[in-house]
Scaffold this motif. Structure first.
Motif, PDB file in Angstrom:
ATOM      1  N   UNK A 119      56.163 -21.670  24.915  1.00 21.38           N
ATOM      2  CA  UNK A 119      57.025 -22.849  24.454  1.00 21.38           C
ATOM      3  C   UNK A 119      57.926 -22.386  23.219  1.00 21.38           C
ATOM      4  N   UNK A 120      57.322 -21.838  22.335  1.00 19.95           N
ATOM      5  CA  UNK A 120      58.193 -21.311  21.087  1.00 19.95           C
ATOM      6  C   UNK A 120      59.033 -20.365  21.522  1.00 19.95           C
ATOM      7  N   UNK A 121      58.679 -19.340  22.349  1.00 16.36           N
ATOM      8  CA  UNK A 121      59.620 -18.415  22.373  1.00 16.36           C
ATOM      9  C   UNK A 121      60.543 -18.656  23.633  1.00 16.36           C
ATOM     10  N   UNK A 122      60.429 -19.631  24.484  1.00 12.04           N
ATOM     11  CA  UNK A 122      61.049 -20.197  25.650  1.00 12.04           C
ATOM     12  C   UNK A 122      61.047 -18.775  26.538  1.00 12.04           C
ATOM     13  N   UNK A 123      59.806 -18.326  26.663  1.00 10.97           N
ATOM     14  CA  UNK A 123      59.641 -17.269  27.537  1.00 10.97           C
ATOM     15  C   UNK A 123      59.922 -17.409  29.205  1.00 10.97           C
ATOM     16  N   UNK A 208      52.248 -18.743  15.108  1.00  5.33           N
ATOM     17  CA  UNK A 208      53.698 -18.410  14.683  1.00  5.33           C
ATOM     18  C   UNK A 208      53.895 -17.096  15.235  1.00  5.33           C
ATOM     19  N   UNK A 209      55.241 -16.923  15.451  1.00  4.68           N
ATOM     20  CA  UNK A 209      55.890 -15.416  16.000  1.00  4.68           C
ATOM     21  C   UNK A 209      56.875 -14.977  14.837  1.00  4.68           C
ATOM     22  N   UNK A 210      56.862 -13.644  14.644  1.00  2.00           N
ATOM     23  CA  UNK A 210      57.571 -12.993  13.589  1.00  2.00           C
ATOM     24  C   UNK A 210      58.800 -12.061  14.472  1.00  2.00           C
ATOM     25  N   UNK A 211      59.982 -12.604  14.113  1.00  2.00           N
ATOM     26  CA  UNK A 211      61.210 -11.781  14.622  1.00  2.00           C
ATOM     27  C   UNK A 211      61.543 -10.620  13.855  1.00  2.00           C
ATOM     28  N   UNK A 212      61.467  -9.397  14.600  1.00  2.00           N
ATOM     29  CA  UNK A 212      61.570  -8.136  14.029  1.00  2.00           C
ATOM     30  C   UNK A 212      63.125  -7.355  14.727  1.00  2.00           C
ATOM     31  N   UNK A 213      63.838  -7.220  13.852  1.00  2.00           N
ATOM     32  CA  UNK A 213      65.116  -6.354  14.426  1.00  2.00           C
ATOM     33  C   UNK A 213      64.900  -4.816  14.546  1.00  2.00           C
ATOM     34  N   UNK A 214      65.544  -4.369  15.067  1.00  3.09           N
ATOM     35  CA  UNK A 214      65.541  -2.727  15.149  1.00  3.09           C
ATOM     36  C   UNK A 214      65.549  -2.130  13.917  1.00  3.09           C
ATOM     37  N   UNK A 215      66.769  -2.524  13.042  1.00  2.00           N
ATOM     38  CA  UNK A 215      66.786  -2.244  11.582  1.00  2.00           C
ATOM     39  C   UNK A 215      65.360  -2.390  10.859  1.00  2.00           C
ATOM     40  N   UNK A 341      59.909 -17.090   9.608  1.00  2.00           N
ATOM     41  CA  UNK A 341      59.051 -16.953  11.126  1.00  2.00           C
ATOM     42  C   UNK A 341      60.090 -17.747  12.183  1.00  2.00           C
ATOM     43  N   UNK A 342      59.865 -17.360  13.357  1.00  2.95           N
ATOM     44  CA  UNK A 342      60.772 -17.508  14.359  1.00  2.95           C
ATOM     45  C   UNK A 342      60.609 -18.919  14.848  1.00  2.95           C
ATOM     46  N   UNK A 343      61.832 -19.554  15.001  1.00  5.11           N
ATOM     47  CA  UNK A 343      62.110 -21.165  14.932  1.00  5.11           C
ATOM     48  C   UNK A 343      61.098 -21.928  14.159  1.00  5.11           C
ATOM     49  N   UNK A 344      61.055 -21.748  12.758  1.00  3.29           N
ATOM     50  CA  UNK A 344      60.230 -22.344  11.678  1.00  3.29           C
ATOM     51  C   UNK A 344      61.178 -22.372  10.470  1.00  3.29           C
ATOM     52  N   UNK A 345      61.688 -23.506  10.083  1.00  2.00           N
ATOM     53  CA  UNK A 345      62.063 -23.694   8.698  1.00  2.00           C
ATOM     54  C   UNK A 345      61.442 -24.301   7.755  1.00  2.00           C
ATOM     55  N   UNK A 346      61.692 -24.198   6.871  1.00  3.75           N
ATOM     56  CA  UNK A 346      61.068 -24.819   5.544  1.00  3.75           C
ATOM     57  C   UNK A 346      59.757 -24.553   5.301  1.00  3.75           C
ATOM     58  N   UNK A 347      59.237 -23.399   5.970  1.00  4.08           N
ATOM     59  CA  UNK A 347      57.745 -23.169   5.771  1.00  4.08           C
ATOM     60  C   UNK A 347      57.507 -22.444   4.136  1.00  4.08           C
ATOM     61  N   UNK A 348      56.493 -22.955   3.684  1.00 10.53           N
ATOM     62  CA  UNK A 348      56.202 -22.495   2.134  1.00 10.53           C
ATOM     63  C   UNK A 348      55.657 -20.972   1.890  1.00 10.53           C
ATOM     64  N   UNK A 349      55.754 -20.219   3.040  1.00 12.71           N
ATOM     65  CA  UNK A 349      55.605 -18.797   2.944  1.00 12.71           C
ATOM     66  C   UNK A 349      56.680 -18.200   2.162  1.00 12.71           C
ATOM     67  N   UNK A 350      57.885 -18.560   2.434  1.00 13.46           N
ATOM     68  CA  UNK A 350      58.849 -17.813   1.733  1.00 13.46           C
ATOM     69  C   UNK A 350      59.657 -18.694   0.977  1.00 13.46           C
ATOM     70  N   UNK A 351      59.912 -18.057  -0.436  1.00 17.93           N
ATOM     71  CA  UNK A 351      60.615 -18.854  -1.408  1.00 17.93           C
ATOM     72  C   UNK A 351      62.237 -18.677  -0.969  1.00 17.93           C
ATOM     73  N   UNK A 352      62.921 -19.698  -1.884  1.00 16.72           N
ATOM     74  CA  UNK A 352      64.322 -20.025  -1.572  1.00 16.72           C
ATOM     75  C   UNK A 352      65.189 -18.720  -1.785  1.00 16.72           C
ATOM     76  N   UNK A 353      64.809 -17.849  -2.667  1.00 20.07           N
ATOM     77  CA  UNK A 353      65.472 -16.276  -2.680  1.00 20.07           C
ATOM     78  C   UNK A 353      64.901 -15.291  -1.940  1.00 20.07           C
ATOM     79  N   UNK A 354      64.114 -15.701  -0.675  1.00 19.12           N
ATOM     80  CA  UNK A 354      63.841 -14.604   0.219  1.00 19.12           C
ATOM     81  C   UNK A 354      62.513 -14.082  -0.108  1.00 19.12           C
ATOM     82  N   UNK A 355      61.947 -14.272  -0.821  1.00 25.82           N
ATOM     83  CA  UNK A 355      60.516 -13.629  -0.993  1.00 25.82           C
ATOM     84  C   UNK A 355      59.403 -13.994  -0.124  1.00 25.82           C
TER      85      UNK A 355
END
Length: 373
Positions: A119-123, A208-215, A341-355
């Motif tokens: 459901x989360x990934x709409x696989x 949760x799902x973690x999106x990883x780019x090639x880079x 995380x994928x399709x997850x905004x406002x999580x407290x795991x990440x700070x406002x400046x990207x940490x």
């Protein structure tokens, strides 16, 4: 970037490019470079099966064409849930070569977790065993296909137990089932894929799902590989996705096995994730990844110093929150650390400046070393 992902701010994109952390290489291109460097070298070992880099690449080509023939297109998401067998690596690269985003899930996931992932990934697809260790994965996939997303199921069978000629079926929900072994079509040109696009999604936990780019994933793989000194002469006992990719991109041979102790001895393994490869817990000449680096699916990389402390790789930023000269929570960001995380905004795991808040409590020494406390 794929919808539902948090991109890096432009200033950090420029910084990581200028610092040489991002190099514009897709994961598929890194595999092809190893094929060009030595196609006859052993890439995968599983029991009596041996695949060279050239054979691996040709089978990926044919499987990718088979996936396309059966209706998959770029940017779609397909769940991959396979044991440590060559087809797990083949499916990963075949989907990425087509531009499809694999969603990598552990074998321990069952109906509840897989329903959340789909459901989360709409696989639109699922690659998994027909059954494994007494669990009916095909029946689980059929239940998942009653939802609005899953429409393609590719079932893996151990070699010699299924026919590669047909066996396709359709259920009442309109979901198509294909033997994974039947995906063997003539190679054809594949769509162009950019290194800044999401390469795959990794399961971080059961929600949760973690999106990883090639880079960013290529950067993590390179840093971890350098920390362990992975090279062409190594034999790596397959572990997580980062480890397998790191070994392949270093030109090493990857051993895939579930009974790891005899496999480690038989194949003269030189690098493994942990001492689980040894019956007595001793190294026996094997370099254990965890003795050199702490790495997570979110891209956290902490390199272990001779004294047992941690340091972050070049290009990373680290903060110790609330320490006031003492112990506090470690926060990190960098070219291989995701921003959300994928399709997850406002999580407290990440700070406002990207940490990313790691949940690890450390004390930072004057020389920058991090001591767990």
């Amino acid at each position: 970037m794929l919808d539902g992902c948090t991109p890096w701010p432009e200033e950090f994109v420029d910084r990581y490019w200028m610092g040489g952390h991002w190099r514009g290489d897709t994961l598929d291109r890194l595999l092809r470079e190893q094929v060009a460097a030595g196609a006859t070298r052993t890439a995968l070992i599983h029991g009596d099966t041996r695949l060279t880099y050239g054979q691996l690449n040709r089978r990926v080509d044919r499987m990718a064409a088979g996936f396309r023939l059966r209706g998959l297109t770029a940017r779609q998401r397909v769940v991959v849930q396979l044991p440590d067998v060559p087809d797990s690596v083949l499916a990963l690269f075949a989907l990425m070569r087509l531009g499809v985003v694999p969603v990598m899930c552990p074998m321990a996931y069952r109906a509840e977790e897989m329903a959340r992932v789909v459901q989360l990934a709409q696989a639109v697809g699922y690659v998994g065993p027909s059954s494994y260790e007494g669990f009916d994965h095909t029946a689980m996939a059929a239940d998942l296909a009653r939802g609005p997303f899953l429409r393609r199921v590719f079932t893996w069978e151990p070699p010699g137990t299924s026919s590669p000629f047909g066996g396709a079926t359709v259920d009442g929900a309109g979901c198509h089932y294909f033997p994974l072994a039947s995906l063997d079509s003539p190679p054809e040109p594949m769509p162009a894929v950019r290194a800044g696009e999401v390469a795959l999604l990794l399961a971080a936990d059961r929600v949760r799902l973690v999106p990883r780019t090639h880079d960013d994933l290529a950067c993590q793989v390179r840093v971890v590989g350098e920390a362990v000194s992975l090279g062409e002469g190594d034999v790596y006992l397959g572990g997580d996705v980062v480890g397998v990719l790191g070994a392949l991109f270093a030109g090493a041979a990857v051993v895939l096995a579930e009974d790891v102790v005899p496999a480690a001895v038989c194949e003269e393994v030189t690098v493994a994730d942990s001492p689980r490869t040894s019956a007595n817990g001793e190294s026996n000449g094997v370099r254990f990844v965890r003795d050199h680096v702490h790495s997570t699916v979110e891209g956290i990389v902490l390199c272990v110093t001779d004294g047992g402390a941690w340091v972050v790789p070049p290009g990373d930023d680290a903060l110790v929150a609330g320490a006031e000269g003492g112990t506090g929570e470690l926060l990190v960001r960098g070219p291989h650390v995701v921003r959300g995380y994928y399709r997850e905004s406002g999580t407290d795991r990440f700070s406002a400046d990207g940490f990313l808040r790691t949940g690890i409590r450390v004390r930072q020494e004057a020389d920058g070393r991090l001591v767990r406390g």
